[in-house]
Design a protein around this motif. Structure first.
Motif, PDB file in Angstrom:
ATOM      1  N   SER A  17       0.810  -1.228   0.000  1.00 38.80           N
ATOM      2  CA  SER A  17       0.000   0.000   0.000  1.00 38.80           C
ATOM      3  C   SER A  17       0.844   1.279   0.000  1.00 38.80           C
ATOM      4  O   SER A  17       0.303   2.385  -0.079  1.00 38.80           O
ATOM      5  N   LYS A  19       2.858   4.115  -1.566  1.00 44.06           N
ATOM      6  CA  LYS A  19       2.854   4.718  -2.903  1.00 44.06           C
ATOM      7  C   LYS A  19       4.218   4.635  -3.577  1.00 44.06           C
ATOM      8  O   LYS A  19       4.321   4.487  -4.794  1.00 44.06           O
ATOM      9  N   GLY A  22       5.150   0.324  -3.494  1.00 44.75           N
ATOM     10  CA  GLY A  22       4.120  -0.668  -3.809  1.00 44.75           C
ATOM     11  C   GLY A  22       4.431  -1.519  -5.022  1.00 44.75           C
ATOM     12  O   GLY A  22       4.359  -2.757  -4.969  1.00 44.75           O
ATOM     13  N   ALA A  54      -4.762  -4.882  -4.523  1.00 45.85           N
ATOM     14  CA  ALA A  54      -3.882  -3.941  -5.226  1.00 45.85           C
ATOM     15  C   ALA A  54      -4.165  -3.891  -6.724  1.00 45.85           C
ATOM     16  O   ALA A  54      -3.752  -2.941  -7.400  1.00 45.85           O
ATOM     17  N   ASP A  57      -5.764  -0.674  -7.742  1.00 48.62           N
ATOM     18  CA  ASP A  57      -5.032   0.564  -7.479  1.00 48.62           C
ATOM     19  C   ASP A  57      -5.176   1.543  -8.648  1.00 48.62           C
ATOM     20  O   ASP A  57      -5.301   1.143  -9.805  1.00 48.62           O
TER      21      ASP A  57
END
Length: 395
Positions: A17, A19, A22, A54, A57
């Motif tokens: 998670s 940024k 990831g 994810a 995302d």
């Protein structure tokens, strides 16, 4: 070794998670799947929910890395890991999942169907309805992925009679307007091969839709399909997994149909369905039961660190699915169930005990040693297209 791999996986999962890190963490998980399985399998499979999340995302790079990691894990995992992965798959198909996650999960399931068809066939009772529902999704990408996935998983039934009709099963799931045509087509399927749970499960979406249709003719035709399929069920236990979903639908048809001929067909289908499940002797081995057997086989080595405990629970899940699939080949258990030491050292003992645990009590009996078997086997007898005897046992 297990402790080191577990720590490595968990460190990467913790950064999914983030940024900044990831994408790199997901790429690291994919690399572990490709280079350190089967030792890393228990910990990578446990990370699948976070990886699938994810795939939704906002960053395309992160999303693509998550899809690649998930595909790498299922490609290198045991075919018996499907049941352990099921909560993650169902979460990825659920109403709360983002459209990209649904699409990714469907594509991953399609890969699993190609690499582990028997395992997916075993899991069709759970998978068929959620995947079928997404063939009507408002998002074009999700709908297309669902149609491809539905086609793939329905191809795992192992039933040759049903194969030519599978496109109609998929088509019926896509739209209510297709139900009538597809039900009519499926009514033309002549079942000769023994019908097992996967074939029944693959039909659930179209039967569910057809038996809930306003048209009494469609309901009658669905009842005819149920009647035809259940007549060639050899093992009553095959019907038990689908009974909770199918029996209420057929009962409702019996109660609601006013046309006498259609009502008679519904009553006949209900009797055939119920009769096909009579005398079923089922035994499902749980993960906890398998874990108890594994700990007993390991003895003093069972009280290891957290990593060994986590690995033991994972191996127990693999063993439970293999046992419930009635798959007891020694070679596959060593390679696809035991995975690593110390489980490989005792896997034959575990396999033997799991085979006993998977049998209904009625089957666990001492063989009669008196006398000599002149013949012991089974045979089928047909005349033209008419099946007279099917897998009849002679002893």
């Amino acid at each position: 070794m297990a402790a080191e791999v577990k720590a490595e996986v968990e460190a990467l999962v913790a950064k999914i998670s983030d940024k900044k890190d990831g994408q790199a963490s997901l790429e690291g998980l994919a690399k572990l799947a490709e280079t350190k399985c089967p030792q890393a399998e228990p910990f990578l499979v446990a990370a699948m929910p976070a990886i699938l999340e994810a795939t939704g995302d906002k960053s395309k790079n992160v999303k693509d890395a998550a899809v690649a990691a998930a595909k790498a894990i299922v490609a290198n995992a045991s075919p018996y890991a499907v049941e352990i992965l099921m909560p993650a798959f169902l979460g990825g198909l659920g109403v709360k999942a983002k459209p990209p996650t649904k699409e990714a999960t469907l594509n991953i399931l399609q890969d699993v169907a190609a690499s582990a068809p028997r395992s997916v066939g075993h899991a069709l009772v759970t998978l068929a309805m959620p995947v079928a529902e997404l063939t009507c999704d408002i998002k074009k990408e999700v709908k297309e992925a669902a149609v491809s996935c539905m086609t793939a998983i329905c191809g795992c039934t192992g039933n040759k009679d049903l194969e030519p009709f599978l496109p109609y099963v998929v088509k019926a799931a896509q739209s209510l307007s297709n139900t009538h045509e597809c039900v009519e087509r499926l009514a033309g399927c002549i079942f000769v091969q023994n019908v097992e749970t996967p074939a029944l499960a693959a039909m659930l979406p179209v039967l569910s839709r057809g038996l809930n249709d306003k048209s009494e003719e469609v309901k009658r035709t669905c009842c005819l399909i149920v009647d035809n399929m259940c007549k060639v069920v050899e093992d009553p236990a095959a019907v038990i997994p689908i009974m909770p979903r199918l029996e209420p639908l057929v009962k409702a048809a019996v109660a609601k149909i006013s046309n006498p001929e259609a009502a008679a067909m519904a009553e006949r289908a209900l009797k055939t369905l119920q009769k096909s499940g009579e005398g079923a002797e089922t035994k499902t081995v749980t993960q906890d039961e398998a874990l108890s057997i594994i700990k007993g086989a390991l003895g003093d080595r069972a009280t290891g660190d957290d990593a060994i405990d986590a690995a033991a629970r994972h191996v127990a899940g693999l063993a439970a699915m293999a046992a419930n699939m009635r798959s007891f080949d020694s070679g596959s258990w060593k390679k696809q169930v035991a995975l690593m030491e110390p489980f490989t050292d005792v896997i034959e003992d575990i396999r033997a005990k799991m085979e006993v645990a998977a049998k209904p009590k009625e089957e666990i009996e001492e063989e009669d040693t008196e006398g000599v078997d002149l013949y012991k086997g089974s045979f089928s007898l047909a005349y033209g297209t008419l099946t007279l005897l099917r897998d009849t046992k002679m002893h």
